[in-house]
Design a protein around this motif. Structure first.
Motif, short mmCIF file in Angstrom:
data_model
loop_
_atom_site.label_atom_id
_atom_site.label_comp_id
_atom_site.label_asym_id
_atom_site.label_seq_id
_atom_site.Cartn_x
_atom_site.Cartn_y
_atom_site.Cartn_z
N ARG A 146 36.34 -12.75 -38.08
CA ARG A 146 36.00 -12.68 -39.34
C ARG A 146 35.55 -11.19 -38.33
O ARG A 146 34.74 -11.05 -37.13
CB ARG A 146 35.04 -12.30 -39.83
N TYR A 147 35.92 -9.53 -38.70
CA TYR A 147 35.32 -8.60 -37.98
C TYR A 147 34.46 -8.03 -39.09
O TYR A 147 34.59 -7.10 -39.62
CB TYR A 147 36.22 -7.26 -37.49
N GLY A 148 33.07 -8.45 -39.70
CA GLY A 148 32.11 -7.64 -40.49
C GLY A 148 32.67 -8.45 -41.43
O GLY A 148 32.71 -9.70 -42.48
N ALA A 149 32.67 -7.42 -42.77
CA ALA A 149 33.47 -8.09 -44.05
C ALA A 149 34.37 -8.75 -43.97
O ALA A 149 35.02 -8.85 -44.81
CB ALA A 149 32.64 -7.23 -44.85
N VAL A 150 35.05 -8.02 -43.25
CA VAL A 150 36.71 -7.96 -43.09
C VAL A 150 36.96 -9.64 -42.42
O VAL A 150 37.07 -9.80 -41.47
CB VAL A 150 37.62 -6.99 -41.99
N GLY A 183 59.75 -15.15 -35.81
CA GLY A 183 59.25 -13.53 -36.04
C GLY A 183 57.99 -13.96 -36.45
O GLY A 183 57.66 -14.74 -38.25
N PHE A 184 56.81 -12.68 -36.50
CA PHE A 184 55.28 -12.85 -37.06
C PHE A 184 55.32 -11.48 -38.06
O PHE A 184 55.20 -10.52 -37.67
CB PHE A 184 54.41 -12.70 -36.23
N LEU A 185 55.53 -11.71 -39.03
CA LEU A 185 55.62 -9.94 -39.75
C LEU A 185 54.32 -10.49 -41.07
O LEU A 185 53.54 -11.89 -41.22
CB LEU A 185 56.63 -10.71 -41.31
N GLY A 186 54.07 -9.37 -40.85
CA GLY A 186 52.73 -8.64 -42.34
C GLY A 186 52.75 -7.59 -42.46
O GLY A 186 53.23 -6.54 -41.61
N PRO A 187 52.44 -6.71 -43.43
CA PRO A 187 52.43 -5.46 -43.61
C PRO A 187 51.10 -4.80 -42.66
O PRO A 187 50.37 -5.80 -42.45
CB PRO A 187 51.82 -5.60 -45.14
N ASN A 188 50.27 -3.96 -42.44
CA ASN A 188 50.00 -3.12 -41.93
C ASN A 188 48.31 -3.74 -41.88
O ASN A 188 47.77 -4.18 -43.25
CB ASN A 188 49.41 -1.66 -41.91
N GLY A 189 47.40 -4.41 -40.84
CA GLY A 189 46.33 -5.09 -41.54
C GLY A 189 46.62 -5.96 -41.33
O GLY A 189 45.51 -6.85 -42.09
N ALA A 190 47.43 -6.97 -41.61
CA ALA A 190 47.58 -8.52 -41.90
C ALA A 190 47.37 -9.61 -40.75
O ALA A 190 46.49 -10.73 -41.85
CB ALA A 190 49.20 -8.84 -42.55
N GLY A 191 46.82 -8.96 -39.39
CA GLY A 191 46.06 -10.12 -38.62
C GLY A 191 47.18 -10.07 -37.63
O GLY A 191 46.92 -10.79 -36.95
N ASP A 203 62.38 -7.55 -50.94
CA ASP A 203 61.52 -7.31 -52.19
C ASP A 203 61.08 -8.74 -52.57
O ASP A 203 59.57 -8.95 -52.26
CB ASP A 203 63.01 -8.05 -52.95
N GLU A 204 61.79 -9.80 -51.30
CA GLU A 204 60.95 -11.09 -50.82
C GLU A 204 59.32 -10.51 -50.42
O GLU A 204 58.52 -11.38 -50.92
CB GLU A 204 61.76 -11.83 -49.83
N PHE A 205 59.67 -9.68 -48.97
CA PHE A 205 58.81 -10.12 -48.43
C PHE A 205 57.22 -8.79 -49.85
O PHE A 205 56.17 -9.29 -48.89
CB PHE A 205 59.39 -8.85 -46.91
N LEU A 206 58.44 -7.86 -49.97
CA LEU A 206 57.31 -7.67 -50.84
C LEU A 206 55.99 -8.58 -51.77
O LEU A 206 54.99 -8.38 -51.61
CB LEU A 206 57.87 -6.43 -51.34
N ARG A 207 56.93 -9.58 -52.85
CA ARG A 207 56.34 -10.66 -53.35
C ARG A 207 55.61 -11.01 -52.51
O ARG A 207 54.36 -11.56 -53.22
CB ARG A 207 57.35 -11.31 -53.51
N LEU A 208 55.87 -11.71 -51.49
CA LEU A 208 55.22 -12.63 -50.57
C LEU A 208 53.76 -12.20 -50.02
O LEU A 208 52.84 -12.48 -50.14
CB LEU A 208 55.20 -13.39 -49.50
N THR A 209 53.54 -10.58 -49.85
CA THR A 209 52.57 -9.89 -49.48
C THR A 209 52.33 -8.84 -50.33
O THR A 209 51.37 -8.33 -49.94
CB THR A 209 53.24 -9.19 -48.20
N GLY A 210 52.68 -9.35 -51.78
CA GLY A 210 51.80 -8.20 -52.80
C GLY A 210 50.44 -7.82 -52.60
O GLY A 210 49.38 -9.14 -52.90
N GLY A 211 50.54 -6.42 -52.96
CA GLY A 211 48.99 -5.97 -53.26
C GLY A 211 48.21 -6.58 -52.38
O GLY A 211 47.03 -7.44 -51.70
N ALA A 212 48.22 -6.82 -51.43
CA ALA A 212 48.25 -6.95 -50.09
C ALA A 212 47.17 -6.79 -49.34
O ALA A 212 46.10 -6.97 -47.99
CB ALA A 212 48.92 -7.75 -48.71
N ARG A 213 46.40 -5.36 -49.09
CA ARG A 213 45.65 -4.56 -48.65
C ARG A 213 44.86 -4.14 -49.51
O ARG A 213 45.36 -3.41 -50.86
CB ARG A 213 46.02 -3.00 -48.09
#
Ligand code: ATP
Ligand code: MG
Length: 242
Positions: free
Chosen positions: A22-26, A43-51, A232-242
């Motif tokens: 954790r970084y503070g509240a994140v 492959g280690f995938l994720g949207p910006n800020g995913a960790g 599509d699959e990536f967006l579904r899996l990570t949907g609304g992730a930020r």
């Protein structure tokens, strides 16, 4: 000197187990577990800020976990005596001294591990930087800096390679070259963990895909198991992730 293991390096397993940071509240990383194996490009995938970078920084001893662990061949990075020889790493924003030449930077790294100048020349050739090697790093393009970082990662002929967004700054020819490089490293039995936020690119290279979103693991499967439109699959899996 790094021992050459008969010319064929065998990678060790990367084990991330219940990792939390954790970084503070994140919640940067929230109970993430996965394994990356020798001979496989993971492959280690994720949207910006995913960790992704946080996980890799913990793996490489640059940040400490709140709980869980990240091990390389059963040890933490800090326990490895000659890290360049076992784990090659490319991280975001890991800039070498701008006033030094690429050659001088690699030579300095090599000397810290008793690696000879011949290997420095080899890796410069491998990443296509021979012509720019004597120029100051401050004058390098982003892609050239990325290639220098890859050269540094490969310097010790490591069995494990951890690369954070290695395609950043590379042109199409560079991306194709990188794909071949990663496949070649895995083909030699090395363990390759490579992060990206571009599923289409990584899916062309990786055998296995580990996907995180908001610090959590959301998928861990063979690339072949991802059917249909990858984006599509990536967006579904990570949907609304930020
Ligand atoms: N040193 C830090 N201090 C505070 N917050 C941090 C720190 N490092 C990372 N974070 C936060 O942790 C979360 C995960 O960041 P991280 O850099 O690991 O994501 P990422 O998946 O690598 O993203 P990107 O694709 O943009 O590189 C983000 O919310 C980020 O702001
Ligand atoms: Mg990152």
């Amino acid at each position: 000197m790094c021992s050459r293991r008969g010319g064929v390096s065998v990678g060790g397993v990367i084990e991330v187990d219940g990792l939390t940071k954790r970084y503070g509240a994140v919640s940067a990383v929230d109970g993430v577990s996965f394994v990356a194996r020798p001979g496989v490009v993971t492959g280690f995938l994720g949207p910006n800020g995913a960790g992704k970078s946080t996980t890799m920084r913990i793996l490489l001893g640059l940040a400490s976990a709140d709980s869980g662990q990240a091990l390389l061949s059963g040890r933490s990075y800090r326990e490895i005596e000659r890290p360049l020889c076992e784990v090659g790493a490319l991280l975001e924003c890991a800039a070498p001294h701008r006033g030094r030449s690429g050659y001088a930077h690699l030579l300095w790294l090599a000397r810290s591990h008793g690696i000879g100048v011949q290997r420095v020349r080899e890796v410069l050739g491998l990443v296509g930087l021979e012509d720019a090697a004597r120029r100051r790093v401050g004058g390098y393009s982003q892609g050239m800096r990325q290639r220098l970082g890859l050269a540094a990662a490969l310097l010790g002929d490591p069995g494990i390679v951890v690369l954070d967004e290695p395609a950043n700054g590379l042109d199409p020819e560079g991306i194709r070259w990188l794909r071949g490089l990663l496949r070649g490293l895995a083909g030699e039995g090395r363990t390759v963990l490579v992060s990206s936020h571009l599923i289409g690119e990584v899916a062309r290279t990786a055998d296995r895909l580990v996907v995180v979103a908001r610090g959590r693991l959301v998928a861990d499967a063979d690339t072949a198991d991802f059917t249909g439109d990858l984006e599509d699959e990536f967006l579904r899996l990570t949907g609304g992730a930020r």
